[in-house]
Design a protein around this motif. Structure first.
Motif, PDB file in Angstrom:
ATOM      1  N   GLU A 255     -30.341 -34.685   5.278  1.00 59.78           N
ATOM      2  CA  GLU A 255     -29.987 -33.356   5.786  1.00 59.78           C
ATOM      3  C   GLU A 255     -31.200 -32.432   5.756  1.00 59.78           C
ATOM      4  N   ALA A 256     -31.377 -31.688   6.833  1.00 61.68           N
ATOM      5  CA  ALA A 256     -32.461 -30.696   6.882  1.00 61.68           C
ATOM      6  C   ALA A 256     -31.843 -29.323   7.039  1.00 61.68           C
ATOM      7  N   ALA A 257     -32.477 -28.308   6.471  1.00 62.38           N
ATOM      8  CA  ALA A 257     -31.991 -26.933   6.627  1.00 62.38           C
ATOM      9  C   ALA A 257     -33.194 -26.021   6.807  1.00 62.38           C
ATOM     10  N   GLN A 265     -38.204 -14.182  13.071  1.00 63.53           N
ATOM     11  CA  GLN A 265     -37.529 -15.138  13.953  1.00 63.53           C
ATOM     12  C   GLN A 265     -38.036 -14.995  15.387  1.00 63.53           C
ATOM     13  N   ARG A 266     -37.789 -16.014  16.179  1.00 65.36           N
ATOM     14  CA  ARG A 266     -38.120 -16.057  17.602  1.00 65.36           C
ATOM     15  C   ARG A 266     -39.616 -15.942  17.848  1.00 65.36           C
ATOM     16  N   ARG A 267     -40.401 -16.524  16.932  1.00 64.50           N
ATOM     17  CA  ARG A 267     -41.857 -16.551  17.115  1.00 64.50           C
ATOM     18  C   ARG A 267     -42.374 -17.981  16.985  1.00 64.50           C
ATOM     19  N   GLY A 268     -41.449 -18.940  17.022  1.00 61.29           N
ATOM     20  CA  GLY A 268     -41.856 -20.345  16.989  1.00 61.29           C
ATOM     21  C   GLY A 268     -41.920 -20.935  15.586  1.00 61.29           C
ATOM     22  N   GLY A 270     -39.479 -21.419  13.351  1.00 59.80           N
ATOM     23  CA  GLY A 270     -38.377 -22.349  13.074  1.00 59.80           C
ATOM     24  C   GLY A 270     -38.713 -23.733  13.630  1.00 59.80           C
ATOM     25  N   ALA A 271     -39.238 -23.770  14.864  1.00 61.21           N
ATOM     26  CA  ALA A 271     -39.581 -25.054  15.487  1.00 61.21           C
ATOM     27  C   ALA A 271     -40.745 -25.709  14.740  1.00 61.21           C
ATOM     28  N   ASP A 272     -41.733 -24.916  14.341  1.00 65.67           N
ATOM     29  CA  ASP A 272     -42.870 -25.477  13.577  1.00 65.67           C
ATOM     30  C   ASP A 272     -42.377 -26.110  12.280  1.00 65.67           C
ATOM     31  N   ASP A 297     -23.385 -20.873  16.759  1.00 62.46           N
ATOM     32  CA  ASP A 297     -24.819 -20.639  16.602  1.00 62.46           C
ATOM     33  C   ASP A 297     -25.602 -21.480  17.599  1.00 62.46           C
ATOM     34  N   THR A 298     -26.196 -20.835  18.599  1.00 60.57           N
ATOM     35  CA  THR A 298     -26.954 -21.582  19.603  1.00 60.57           C
ATOM     36  C   THR A 298     -28.424 -21.715  19.208  1.00 60.57           C
ATOM     37  N   ALA A 299     -28.840 -20.936  18.202  1.00 62.43           N
ATOM     38  CA  ALA A 299     -30.261 -20.894  17.859  1.00 62.43           C
ATOM     39  C   ALA A 299     -30.750 -22.231  17.293  1.00 62.43           C
ATOM     40  N   VAL A 300     -29.885 -22.922  16.552  1.00 61.26           N
ATOM     41  CA  VAL A 300     -30.353 -24.143  15.894  1.00 61.26           C
ATOM     42  C   VAL A 300     -30.643 -25.225  16.938  1.00 61.26           C
ATOM     43  N   LEU A 301     -29.718 -25.372  17.901  1.00 61.44           N
ATOM     44  CA  LEU A 301     -29.954 -26.367  18.948  1.00 61.44           C
ATOM     45  C   LEU A 301     -31.204 -25.990  19.751  1.00 61.44           C
ATOM     46  N   ALA A 302     -31.361 -24.697  20.034  1.00 60.52           N
ATOM     47  CA  ALA A 302     -32.562 -24.253  20.774  1.00 60.52           C
ATOM     48  C   ALA A 302     -33.820 -24.569  19.971  1.00 60.52           C
ATOM     49  N   THR A 303     -33.727 -24.449  18.657  1.00 58.02           N
ATOM     50  CA  THR A 303     -34.890 -24.740  17.808  1.00 58.02           C
ATOM     51  C   THR A 303     -35.220 -26.230  17.837  1.00 58.02           C
ATOM     52  N   VAL A 304     -34.163 -27.049  17.806  1.00 66.34           N
ATOM     53  CA  VAL A 304     -34.367 -28.499  17.902  1.00 66.34           C
ATOM     54  C   VAL A 304     -35.105 -28.821  19.210  1.00 66.34           C
ATOM     55  N   HIS A 305     -34.659 -28.195  20.286  1.00 59.16           N
ATOM     56  CA  HIS A 305     -35.303 -28.442  21.586  1.00 59.16           C
ATOM     57  C   HIS A 305     -36.725 -27.936  21.604  1.00 59.16           C
ATOM     58  N   ARG A 306     -36.908 -26.755  21.071  1.00 56.36           N
ATOM     59  CA  ARG A 306     -38.263 -26.184  21.103  1.00 56.36           C
ATOM     60  C   ARG A 306     -39.221 -27.042  20.267  1.00 56.36           C
ATOM     61  N   ALA A 307     -38.676 -27.686  19.253  1.00 57.03           N
ATOM     62  CA  ALA A 307     -39.511 -28.571  18.437  1.00 57.03           C
ATOM     63  C   ALA A 307     -39.785 -29.882  19.175  1.00 57.03           C
ATOM     64  N   ASP A 342     -44.867 -24.305  30.766  1.00 59.71           N
ATOM     65  CA  ASP A 342     -44.574 -25.668  31.198  1.00 59.71           C
ATOM     66  C   ASP A 342     -43.210 -26.128  30.732  1.00 59.71           C
ATOM     67  N   ARG A 343     -42.630 -25.418  29.755  1.00 59.04           N
ATOM     68  CA  ARG A 343     -41.365 -25.903  29.215  1.00 59.04           C
ATOM     69  C   ARG A 343     -40.254 -25.757  30.241  1.00 59.04           C
ATOM     70  N   PRO A 344     -39.287 -26.684  30.228  1.00 62.08           N
ATOM     71  CA  PRO A 344     -38.189 -26.521  31.171  1.00 62.08           C
ATOM     72  C   PRO A 344     -37.489 -25.196  30.945  1.00 62.08           C
ATOM     73  N   VAL A 345     -37.073 -24.569  32.044  1.00 64.99           N
ATOM     74  CA  VAL A 345     -36.434 -23.264  31.913  1.00 64.99           C
ATOM     75  C   VAL A 345     -35.010 -23.439  31.430  1.00 64.99           C
ATOM     76  N   ARG A 346     -34.658 -22.829  30.326  1.00 62.90           N
ATOM     77  CA  ARG A 346     -33.288 -22.858  29.841  1.00 62.90           C
ATOM     78  C   ARG A 346     -32.888 -21.435  29.554  1.00 62.90           C
ATOM     79  N   ARG A 347     -31.675 -21.084  29.851  1.00 63.99           N
ATOM     80  CA  ARG A 347     -31.283 -19.707  29.648  1.00 63.99           C
ATOM     81  C   ARG A 347     -30.750 -19.496  28.251  1.00 63.99           C
TER      82      ARG A 347
HETATM   83  C1  LIG Z   1     -32.367 -21.147  13.403  1.00 61.83           C
HETATM   84  C2  LIG Z   1     -33.681 -20.473  12.964  1.00 61.83           C
HETATM   85  C3  LIG Z   1     -34.277 -21.283  11.849  1.00 61.83           C
HETATM   86  C4  LIG Z   1     -34.627 -20.452  14.174  1.00 61.83           C
HETATM   87  O1  LIG Z   1     -35.855 -19.922  13.723  1.00 61.83           O
HETATM   88  P1  LIG Z   1     -36.856 -19.182  14.708  1.00 61.83           P
HETATM   89  O2  LIG Z   1     -38.152 -19.015  14.004  1.00 61.83           O
HETATM   90  O3  LIG Z   1     -36.215 -17.979  15.285  1.00 61.83           O
HETATM   91  O4  LIG Z   1     -36.992 -20.283  15.840  1.00 61.83           O
HETATM   92  P2  LIG Z   1     -38.080 -20.340  16.999  1.00 61.83           P
HETATM   93  O5  LIG Z   1     -38.777 -19.044  17.142  1.00 61.83           O
HETATM   94  O6  LIG Z   1     -38.892 -21.571  16.759  1.00 61.83           O
HETATM   95  O7  LIG Z   1     -37.160 -20.494  18.279  1.00 61.83           O
HETATM   96  C5  LIG Z   1     -36.625 -21.713  18.612  1.00 61.83           C
HETATM   97  C6  LIG Z   1     -35.675 -21.520  19.763  1.00 61.83           C
HETATM   98  O8  LIG Z   1     -34.482 -20.905  19.274  1.00 61.83           O
HETATM   99  C7  LIG Z   1     -34.178 -19.771  20.058  1.00 61.83           C
HETATM  100  N1  LIG Z   1     -33.557 -18.786  19.184  1.00 61.83           N
HETATM  101  C8  LIG Z   1     -34.025 -18.316  18.014  1.00 61.83           C
HETATM  102  N2  LIG Z   1     -33.155 -17.423  17.510  1.00 61.83           N
HETATM  103  C9  LIG Z   1     -32.127 -17.352  18.384  1.00 61.83           C
HETATM  104  C10 LIG Z   1     -30.907 -16.612  18.419  1.00 61.83           C
HETATM  105  N3  LIG Z   1     -30.593 -15.774  17.441  1.00 61.83           N
HETATM  106  N4  LIG Z   1     -30.070 -16.797  19.464  1.00 61.83           N
HETATM  107  C11 LIG Z   1     -30.378 -17.663  20.455  1.00 61.83           C
HETATM  108  N5  LIG Z   1     -31.537 -18.399  20.485  1.00 61.83           N
HETATM  109  C12 LIG Z   1     -32.389 -18.237  19.465  1.00 61.83           C
HETATM  110  C13 LIG Z   1     -35.523 -19.285  20.562  1.00 61.83           C
HETATM  111  O9  LIG Z   1     -35.398 -18.489  21.728  1.00 61.83           O
HETATM  112  C14 LIG Z   1     -36.215 -20.599  20.847  1.00 61.83           C
HETATM  113  O10 LIG Z   1     -35.737 -21.122  22.080  1.00 61.83           O
HETATM  114  P3  LIG Z   1     -36.721 -21.209  23.368  1.00 61.83           P
HETATM  115  O11 LIG Z   1     -37.831 -22.148  22.977  1.00 61.83           O
HETATM  116  O12 LIG Z   1     -35.818 -21.750  24.411  1.00 61.83           O
HETATM  117  O13 LIG Z   1     -37.199 -19.818  23.610  1.00 61.83           O
HETATM  118  C15 LIG Z   1     -33.468 -18.989  12.521  1.00 61.83           C
HETATM  119  O14 LIG Z   1     -32.739 -18.330  13.530  1.00 61.83           O
HETATM  120  C16 LIG Z   1     -32.735 -18.862  11.215  1.00 61.83           C
HETATM  121  O15 LIG Z   1     -33.326 -18.844  10.154  1.00 61.83           O
HETATM  122  N6  LIG Z   1     -31.387 -18.752  11.300  1.00 61.83           N
HETATM  123  C17 LIG Z   1     -30.576 -18.565  10.092  1.00 61.83           C
HETATM  124  C18 LIG Z   1     -30.441 -19.832   9.300  1.00 61.83           C
HETATM  125  C19 LIG Z   1     -29.929 -20.985  10.114  1.00 61.83           C
HETATM  126  O16 LIG Z   1     -29.126 -20.842  11.004  1.00 61.83           O
HETATM  127  N7  LIG Z   1     -30.404 -22.174   9.791  1.00 61.83           N
HETATM  128  C20 LIG Z   1     -30.008 -23.364  10.493  1.00 61.83           C
HETATM  129  C21 LIG Z   1     -28.877 -24.042   9.829  1.00 61.83           C
HETATM  130  S1  LIG Z   1     -29.472 -25.019   8.511  1.00 61.83           S
END
Ligand SMILES: CC(C)(COP(=O)(O)OP(=O)(O)OC[C@H]1O[C@@H](n2cnc3c(N)ncnc32)[C@H](O)[C@@H]1OP(=O)(O)O)[C@@H](O)C(=O)NCCC(=O)NCCS
Length: 381
Positions: A255-257, A265-268, A270-272, A297-307, A342-347
């Motif tokens: 498991e990863a967290a 957040q949103r500066r890359g 999470g993906a790093d 929570d859509t951010a985690v999947l987006a982070t997986v993709h960005r990574a 260059d990254r695929p456009v995703r909304r």
């Molecule tokens: C999930 C999390 C780690 C992402 O970290 P981050 O530094 O913002 O991630 P990044 O900047 O690398 O962004 C990665 C992608 O997620 C997207 N993203 C980040 N925050 C988002 C949000 N709140 N809503 C939608 N998309 C989001 C970014 O736009 C990016 O997508 P893109 O490449 O298509 O633009 C951070 O939001 C976080 O700490 N969340 C709370 C804890 C959590 O949910 N942990 C995961 C469960 S273990």
């Protein structure tokens, strides 16, 4: 006479055709149509209808009822209502750039709303850290499309308010960060302090329940898990921590967290972090990582993709379990190193759309929620 009509229809083929043909029979001409998908098998159509001069609002309402419309709101309007919606919103974006502090006024005009008050029948509230707070109220419910439009304009306002060169997020920090490194006992206090600075929402997304203060003991267990490891991202001075990620080897999964402090957040980062965790876990023999994310929570999947990875997503007990195969870490790196252009456009999805997407398959081609990826992975795409 011109009428602006907001009609709640059944979301089935032919419902709009019935209304159009009833209009034709009665000599009313539909001049504009904007369709807003809604939940529960319904759709909200906004129309501008031209009728003979003698018509009144009740006549238009009757026409709608006769055509099978569930509910309608009818107001007389001018030719301004015929303005193309994309053009309207592009103009609105220009206004926000000029006067970001007047965002709420502008949204009231765009969405035919007022600032929300205690008795507002329907409200649209946007009050997270992404931008200036917005609270609108009106008689009829806001659709997901309207909420998405408001949220996008709010991001424009946030970017302008953050000033030249600032990132999208309001309040973006001016200084930088250090290099990712393994977490150790020296990070216990900085990690506790980082938790104190995180918003309740960020902590709830990480822990899936309200989180009280992190104790030093828990911080230690996270930094140095019994069967695993952690990475931290120090701040520029090296005194504080602004992000942390951990990996725990369990009996049947690894498991990863991740946790990134709100203003970073949103500066890359999470993906790093995820890439660093994945590379280390792979070197230790892991074949895949599991991340657990709140269903909305859509951010985690987006982070997986960005990574640069893909995920198999399953919803189990109300949370999404994202299984991330580590087979292609090197190509993931290549993907991650591509320039943003260059990254695929995703909304990016605004929150109400997430729920809607689970009900509306056709919208899933435009926005990319967990389930499509799930399906794509199952289909071997
Ligand atoms: C999930 C999390 C780690 C992402 O970290 P981050 O530094 O913002 O991630 P990044 O900047 O690398 O962004 C990665 C992608 O997620 C997207 N993203 C980040 N925050 C988002 C949000 N709140 N809503 C939608 N998309 C989001 C970014 O736009 C990016 O997508 P893109 O490449 O298509 O633009 C951070 O939001 C976080 O700490 N969340 C709370 C804890 C959590 O949910 N942990 C995961 C469960 S273990």
């Amino acid at each position: 006479m011109l009428w602006q009509v907001r009609a709640l229809l059944s979301d089935r083929p032919g419902a709009m055709a019935a209304l159009a043909s009833r209009c034709g029979e009665r000599g009313a001409n539909i001049l504009a149509l904007d369709v807003h998908p809604a939940a529960d098998g319904e759709v909200v159509d906004e129309l501008v209808i031209h009728t003979p001069e003698s018509w009144t609002a009740p006549d238009v309402e009757q026409l709608c009822t006769d055509a099978g419309v569930f509910a309608s709101a009818v107001t007389e309007c001018s030719a301004h209502a015929l303005e193309d919606q994309p053009v309207r919103y592009l103009r609105a974006a220009q206004c926000v750039v000029r006067e970001p502090e007047r965002l709420e006024d502008l949204l009231c005009r765009m969405l035919d709303a007022e600032p929300a008050v205690a008795g507002s029948a329907a409200v649209l509230v946007l009050d997270d850290e992404a931008g200036p707070p917005v609270a609108l109220g009106r008689e009829h419910a806001f659709t997901a499309t309207e909420t998405a439009r408001a949220a996008e304009l709010r991001l424009v306002a946030a970017a302008v308010l953050a000033g030249p060169g600032a990132d999208q997020v309001a309040g973006a920090p001016a200084h930088g960060v250090g290099q990712l490194r393994r977490g150790t006992v020296v990070d216990i206090r900085p990690l506790v302090e980082m938790h104190d600075r995180c918003s309740a929402d960020t902590l709830s997304r990480r822990y899936h329940s309200p989180m009280r203060r992190l104790s030093p003991r828990m911080a230690r267990a996270m930094l140095l898990p019994a069967h695993g490891f952690s990475f931290v991202l120090p701040d520029e001075d090296g005194d504080g921590v602004v992000a942390m990620g951990m990996v725990a080897f369990q009996d049947d999964e690894v498991e990863a967290a991740l946790l990134v402090e709100d203003r970073w957040q949103r500066r890359g980062h999470g993906a790093d972090l995820l890439r660093a965790l994945a590379a280390e876990a792979k070197a230790m023999g892991a074949e895949e990582l599991t991340l657990i994310a709140r269903r909305d929570d859509t951010a985690v999947l987006a982070t997986v993709h960005r990574a640069g990875f893909r995920a198999h997503v399953r919803c189990v007990d109300g949370v999404n379990r994202l299984r991330v195969p580590l087979g292609r870490v090197s190509s993931a790196r290549k993907q991650a190193d591509r320039k943003p252009a260059d990254r695929p456009v995703r909304r990016r999805m605004t929150e109400p759309l997430v729920a809607l997407l689970h009900q509306r398959k056709e919208l899933r081609e435009v926005y990319a929620p967990a389930d499509i990826i799930d399906q794509a992975v199952r289909d071997g795409v």
